[in-house]
Write a protein that holds these residues in place. Structure first.
Motif, PDB file in Angstrom:
ATOM      1  N   PRO A  59       5.314  10.501   1.045  1.00  0.00           N
ATOM      2  CA  PRO A  59       5.168  10.120   2.488  1.00  0.00           C
ATOM      3  C   PRO A  59       5.519   8.476   2.694  1.00  0.00           C
ATOM      4  O   PRO A  59       5.894   8.186   3.712  1.00  0.00           O
ATOM      5  CB  PRO A  59       3.946  10.592   3.055  1.00  0.00           C
ATOM      6  N   GLY A  60       4.882   8.020   1.762  1.00  0.00           N
ATOM      7  CA  GLY A  60       4.828   6.549   1.857  1.00  0.00           C
ATOM      8  C   GLY A  60       6.077   5.920   1.659  1.00  0.00           C
ATOM      9  O   GLY A  60       6.595   5.029   2.262  1.00  0.00           O
ATOM     10  N   GLU A  61       6.974   6.352   0.780  1.00  0.00           N
ATOM     11  CA  GLU A  61       8.355   6.290   0.594  1.00  0.00           C
ATOM     12  C   GLU A  61       9.120   6.268   1.698  1.00  0.00           C
ATOM     13  O   GLU A  61      10.149   5.569   2.270  1.00  0.00           O
ATOM     14  CB  GLU A  61       9.063   6.959  -0.588  1.00  0.00           C
ATOM     15  N   ASN A  62       8.942   7.679   2.457  1.00  0.00           N
ATOM     16  CA  ASN A  62       9.572   7.923   3.711  1.00  0.00           C
ATOM     17  C   ASN A  62       9.342   6.720   4.732  1.00  0.00           C
ATOM     18  O   ASN A  62      10.156   6.424   5.565  1.00  0.00           O
ATOM     19  CB  ASN A  62       9.172   9.364   4.314  1.00  0.00           C
ATOM     20  N   LEU A  63       8.097   6.368   4.991  1.00  0.00           N
ATOM     21  CA  LEU A  63       7.782   5.345   5.966  1.00  0.00           C
ATOM     22  C   LEU A  63       8.479   4.091   5.308  1.00  0.00           C
ATOM     23  O   LEU A  63       8.754   3.404   6.385  1.00  0.00           O
ATOM     24  CB  LEU A  63       6.217   5.341   5.773  1.00  0.00           C
ATOM     25  N   LEU A 117       1.025  -1.315   0.060  1.00  0.00           N
ATOM     26  CA  LEU A 117      -0.063  -0.052  -0.089  1.00  0.00           C
ATOM     27  C   LEU A 117       1.022   1.100   0.042  1.00  0.00           C
ATOM     28  O   LEU A 117       0.740   2.099  -0.895  1.00  0.00           O
ATOM     29  CB  LEU A 117      -1.100   0.091   1.163  1.00  0.00           C
ATOM     30  N   LEU A 118       1.927   1.258   0.887  1.00  0.00           N
ATOM     31  CA  LEU A 118       2.787   2.396   1.022  1.00  0.00           C
ATOM     32  C   LEU A 118       3.323   2.659  -0.206  1.00  0.00           C
ATOM     33  O   LEU A 118       3.590   3.844  -0.804  1.00  0.00           O
ATOM     34  CB  LEU A 118       4.029   2.272   2.227  1.00  0.00           C
ATOM     35  N   HIS A 119       3.857   1.441  -0.935  1.00  0.00           N
ATOM     36  CA  HIS A 119       4.708   1.663  -2.136  1.00  0.00           C
ATOM     37  C   HIS A 119       3.782   2.277  -3.279  1.00  0.00           C
ATOM     38  O   HIS A 119       4.307   3.089  -4.135  1.00  0.00           O
ATOM     39  CB  HIS A 119       5.149   0.173  -2.546  1.00  0.00           C
ATOM     40  N   THR A 151      11.053   3.593   3.997  1.00  0.00           N
ATOM     41  CA  THR A 151      12.518   3.632   4.434  1.00  0.00           C
ATOM     42  C   THR A 151      12.580   3.476   5.769  1.00  0.00           C
ATOM     43  O   THR A 151      13.750   2.944   6.383  1.00  0.00           O
ATOM     44  CB  THR A 151      13.020   5.036   3.857  1.00  0.00           C
ATOM     45  N   LYS A 152      11.897   4.152   6.508  1.00  0.00           N
ATOM     46  CA  LYS A 152      11.856   3.994   8.247  1.00  0.00           C
ATOM     47  C   LYS A 152      11.637   2.704   8.789  1.00  0.00           C
ATOM     48  O   LYS A 152      12.426   2.360   9.350  1.00  0.00           O
ATOM     49  CB  LYS A 152      10.896   5.298   8.600  1.00  0.00           C
ATOM     50  N   TYR A 153      10.487   2.190   8.213  1.00  0.00           N
ATOM     51  CA  TYR A 153      10.002   0.730   8.909  1.00  0.00           C
ATOM     52  C   TYR A 153      10.483  -0.616   8.133  1.00  0.00           C
ATOM     53  O   TYR A 153      10.303  -1.550   8.639  1.00  0.00           O
ATOM     54  CB  TYR A 153       8.604   0.924   9.335  1.00  0.00           C
ATOM     55  N   PHE A 154      10.809  -0.388   6.778  1.00  0.00           N
ATOM     56  CA  PHE A 154      10.832  -1.688   6.050  1.00  0.00           C
ATOM     57  C   PHE A 154      12.201  -1.681   5.539  1.00  0.00           C
ATOM     58  O   PHE A 154      12.688  -2.516   4.781  1.00  0.00           O
ATOM     59  CB  PHE A 154       9.878  -1.600   4.929  1.00  0.00           C
ATOM     60  N   SER A 155      13.218  -0.665   5.703  1.00  0.00           N
ATOM     61  CA  SER A 155      14.417  -0.693   5.059  1.00  0.00           C
ATOM     62  C   SER A 155      15.302  -2.025   5.292  1.00  0.00           C
ATOM     63  O   SER A 155      16.294  -2.594   4.746  1.00  0.00           O
ATOM     64  CB  SER A 155      15.228   0.499   5.324  1.00  0.00           C
TER      65      SER A 155
END
Length: 59
Positions: free
Chosen positions: A46-50, A38-40, A52-56
């Protein structure tokens, strides 16, 4: 996006999303996969930032 809308897009109940946001529970791996998708696909920068933060550190 409301918790109800988010829950619908991820395929879980509103109550599940509410528990995640309040730190009472964590998403199961299948829900995490849906959240990542969903984020992608739908939220843009904003989804890309999330992502990176939570799934990197996953994959």
């Amino acid at each position: 996006m409301s918790q109800v809308d988010f829950a619908s897009k991820v395929g879980v109940s509103f109550h599940s999303v509410n528990r995640w946001e309040n730190g009472r529970n964590r998403p199961i791996p299948l829900a995490l996969k849906q959240i990542k998708k969903l984020l992608h696909n739908n939220i843009g920068e904003p989804g890309e930032n999330l992502l990176t933060k939570y799934f990197s550190n996953q994959d």
